[in-house]
Design a protein around this motif. Sequence first.
Motif, PDB file in Angstrom:
ATOM      1  N   CYS A   8     -17.885   3.110  28.696  1.00 33.04           N
ATOM      2  CA  CYS A   8     -17.026   4.029  27.954  1.00 33.04           C
ATOM      3  C   CYS A   8     -16.710   3.439  26.587  1.00 33.04           C
ATOM      4  N   PHE A   9     -16.944   4.222  25.549  1.00 37.28           N
ATOM      5  CA  PHE A   9     -16.739   3.797  24.165  1.00 37.28           C
ATOM      6  C   PHE A   9     -15.594   4.617  23.598  1.00 37.28           C
ATOM      7  N   ILE A  10     -14.438   3.980  23.387  1.00 39.60           N
ATOM      8  CA  ILE A  10     -13.239   4.680  22.934  1.00 39.60           C
ATOM      9  C   ILE A  10     -13.074   4.493  21.439  1.00 39.60           C
ATOM     10  N   ARG A  11     -13.008   5.604  20.693  1.00 40.66           N
ATOM     11  CA  ARG A  11     -12.832   5.532  19.267  1.00 40.66           C
ATOM     12  C   ARG A  11     -11.607   6.328  18.860  1.00 40.66           C
ATOM     13  N   ASP A  12     -11.015   5.883  17.755  1.00 38.80           N
ATOM     14  CA  ASP A  12      -9.916   6.643  17.166  1.00 38.80           C
ATOM     15  C   ASP A  12     -10.156   6.688  15.666  1.00 38.80           C
ATOM     16  N   CYS A  13     -11.348   7.173  15.307  1.00 44.60           N
ATOM     17  CA  CYS A  13     -11.719   7.340  13.905  1.00 44.60           C
ATOM     18  C   CYS A  13     -11.681   6.014  13.151  1.00 44.60           C
ATOM     19  N   ASN A  14     -12.146   4.955  13.784  1.00 44.62           N
ATOM     20  CA  ASN A  14     -12.144   3.650  13.145  1.00 44.62           C
ATOM     21  C   ASN A  14     -13.458   2.956  13.445  1.00 44.62           C
ATOM     22  N   PHE A  15     -14.048   2.371  12.417  1.00 40.30           N
ATOM     23  CA  PHE A  15     -15.323   1.698  12.573  1.00 40.30           C
ATOM     24  C   PHE A  15     -15.258   0.362  11.871  1.00 40.30           C
ATOM     25  N   SER A  16     -16.054  -0.586  12.312  1.00 39.11           N
ATOM     26  CA  SER A  16     -16.246  -1.835  11.597  1.00 39.11           C
ATOM     27  C   SER A  16     -17.733  -2.026  11.375  1.00 39.11           C
ATOM     28  N   PHE A  17     -18.101  -2.406  10.173  1.00 32.39           N
ATOM     29  CA  PHE A  17     -19.507  -2.588   9.863  1.00 32.39           C
ATOM     30  C   PHE A  17     -19.779  -4.045   9.523  1.00 32.39           C
ATOM     31  N   GLY A 209      -8.832   1.554  16.730  1.00 35.98           N
ATOM     32  CA  GLY A 209      -7.975   1.374  15.573  1.00 35.98           C
ATOM     33  C   GLY A 209      -7.008   0.209  15.660  1.00 35.98           C
ATOM     34  N   ALA A 210      -6.212   0.090  14.588  1.00 38.56           N
ATOM     35  CA  ALA A 210      -5.291  -1.038  14.451  1.00 38.56           C
ATOM     36  C   ALA A 210      -4.239  -1.055  15.560  1.00 38.56           C
ATOM     37  N   ASN A 211      -3.754   0.119  15.942  1.00 40.09           N
ATOM     38  CA  ASN A 211      -2.756   0.212  17.008  1.00 40.09           C
ATOM     39  C   ASN A 211      -3.437   0.497  18.341  1.00 40.09           C
ATOM     40  N   SER A 212      -4.447  -0.276  18.623  1.00 38.46           N
ATOM     41  CA  SER A 212      -5.316  -0.061  19.778  1.00 38.46           C
ATOM     42  C   SER A 212      -4.564  -0.120  21.106  1.00 38.46           C
ATOM     43  N   ARG A 213      -4.722   0.937  21.894  1.00 42.93           N
ATOM     44  CA  ARG A 213      -4.140   0.935  23.234  1.00 42.93           C
ATOM     45  C   ARG A 213      -4.976   0.085  24.181  1.00 42.93           C
ATOM     46  N   VAL A 214      -6.259  -0.024  23.901  1.00 48.27           N
ATOM     47  CA  VAL A 214      -7.104  -0.917  24.694  1.00 48.27           C
ATOM     48  C   VAL A 214      -6.630  -2.359  24.509  1.00 48.27           C
ATOM     49  N   ALA A 215      -6.370  -2.746  23.259  1.00 45.22           N
ATOM     50  CA  ALA A 215      -5.890  -4.100  22.982  1.00 45.22           C
ATOM     51  C   ALA A 215      -4.567  -4.375  23.693  1.00 45.22           C
ATOM     52  N   LYS A 216      -3.695  -3.381  23.713  1.00 49.56           N
ATOM     53  CA  LYS A 216      -2.398  -3.544  24.372  1.00 49.56           C
ATOM     54  C   LYS A 216      -2.574  -3.728  25.870  1.00 49.56           C
ATOM     55  N   ASP A 217      -3.465  -2.935  26.464  1.00 48.98           N
ATOM     56  CA  ASP A 217      -3.650  -2.997  27.909  1.00 48.98           C
ATOM     57  C   ASP A 217      -4.241  -4.325  28.367  1.00 48.98           C
ATOM     58  N   ILE A 218      -5.073  -4.932  27.535  1.00 48.51           N
ATOM     59  CA  ILE A 218      -5.664  -6.212  27.931  1.00 48.51           C
ATOM     60  C   ILE A 218      -4.873  -7.392  27.370  1.00 48.51           C
ATOM     61  N   GLU A 219      -3.723  -7.100  26.729  1.00 45.30           N
ATOM     62  CA  GLU A 219      -2.851  -8.126  26.151  1.00 45.30           C
ATOM     63  C   GLU A 219      -3.625  -9.015  25.192  1.00 45.30           C
ATOM     64  N   ILE A 227      -3.793  -1.394   6.521  1.00 46.40           N
ATOM     65  CA  ILE A 227      -3.598   0.045   6.487  1.00 46.40           C
ATOM     66  C   ILE A 227      -4.062   0.551   5.127  1.00 46.40           C
ATOM     67  N   ALA A 228      -4.417   1.804   5.073  1.00 48.88           N
ATOM     68  CA  ALA A 228      -4.945   2.360   3.830  1.00 48.88           C
ATOM     69  C   ALA A 228      -4.416   3.772   3.617  1.00 48.88           C
ATOM     70  N   PHE A 229      -4.274   4.130   2.350  1.00 47.59           N
ATOM     71  CA  PHE A 229      -3.930   5.479   1.938  1.00 47.59           C
ATOM     72  C   PHE A 229      -5.035   5.963   1.001  1.00 47.59           C
ATOM     73  N   GLN A 230      -5.411   7.203   1.130  1.00 47.82           N
ATOM     74  CA  GLN A 230      -6.460   7.729   0.258  1.00 47.82           C
ATOM     75  C   GLN A 230      -6.251   9.218   0.008  1.00 47.82           C
ATOM     76  N   GLU A 231      -6.523   9.637  -1.203  1.00 47.63           N
ATOM     77  CA  GLU A 231      -6.510  11.046  -1.563  1.00 47.63           C
ATOM     78  C   GLU A 231      -7.859  11.413  -2.157  1.00 47.63           C
ATOM     79  N   ARG A 232      -8.278  12.638  -1.920  1.00 45.16           N
ATOM     80  CA  ARG A 232      -9.505  13.140  -2.517  1.00 45.16           C
ATOM     81  C   ARG A 232      -9.132  14.078  -3.659  1.00 45.16           C
ATOM     82  N   MET A 233      -9.721  13.828  -4.806  1.00 44.65           N
ATOM     83  CA  MET A 233      -9.316  14.552  -6.008  1.00 44.65           C
ATOM     84  C   MET A 233     -10.513  15.182  -6.705  1.00 44.65           C
ATOM     85  N   ARG A 234     -10.369  16.444  -7.029  1.00 49.11           N
ATOM     86  CA  ARG A 234     -11.357  17.118  -7.858  1.00 49.11           C
ATOM     87  C   ARG A 234     -10.960  16.924  -9.318  1.00 49.11           C
TER      88      ARG A 234
END
Length: 285
Positions: A8-17, A209-219, A227-234
């Motif tokens: 099972c691969f759990i994602r929350d819109c977060n990737f590492s490359f 993601g940063a507030n990973s529930r998987v990380a919490k469950d395995i301590e 953290i990041a903030f971003q806006e898209r601008m025309r």
Amino acid sequence: MNPSGILCFIRDCNFSFCEEPRPQTPFLRPKSRETALAPLFGFQHWTRLLGLTIHTFDLAHLAVLGYPEQAGIETYLIERKLDNCKPCGGAIPLCMIDEFDLPKDIVDRQVKKMTMISPTNREVQIGQTLKDDEFIGMVRREVLDDFLRQRAKKNGATLINGLFMGMTLPTNKGESYVLTYNDYEGEEGNARKGDKKTLEVDVVIGADGANSRVAKDIEAGDYEYAIAFQERMRIPEQKMDYYKDRAEMYVGEDVSPDFYAWVFPKCDHVAVGTGTVVDKKGIQR
């Protein structure tokens, strides 16, 4: 096909490359249902999976590509929000296009010029040493992520639109992880709660993601995250022409105490953002 393992691969819109080479052998058929947990929090973390030592980044890579399913491993991907526009600059290394076998048109812009701007507004131009066929790819994460998800689904993985709530860890050898999640299938709107369901698997990859529930469950303990903030601008067309193959990066405490700000071009707009590791509350100002 008789699955010889369930992943099972759990994602929350977060990737590492990363740019490290992946294993020459994509995936080996596991010899047993030995349980293992492979949290994906950084690409310097190694784990032993079903008798095979493998880099967790590459494991997630394979999960997205659908290779585990092709190797006889029943694979699930749990994604909370399928249309999420992640606040990510969307810059990818050139090698990723080949390694992930991405179509060329998934890249919005081929950046060959980078302007670095200091706190005193001094500019440094980067990119003069690039070869004619070299560039930094600019993508929209919702486009890239959906392409990878759909390809994994096509290759046999089961895509679940749901929210991972927690899991029960195995206490004895041979037992499975029992995942609890809210299944959003068929529900509309932001207020949807989903149906509570469970899933038994042998391996869990937590890329939630940063507030990973998987990380919490395995301590997993404390770990650094940004953290990041971003806006898209025309912007007007003549100004957009300036960014057709150029990106900008700003450094200094006026944009971030420890990070940087960026202006990255996309198909018909620019993405403007900033982030921080140390000042997660102050960055909002």
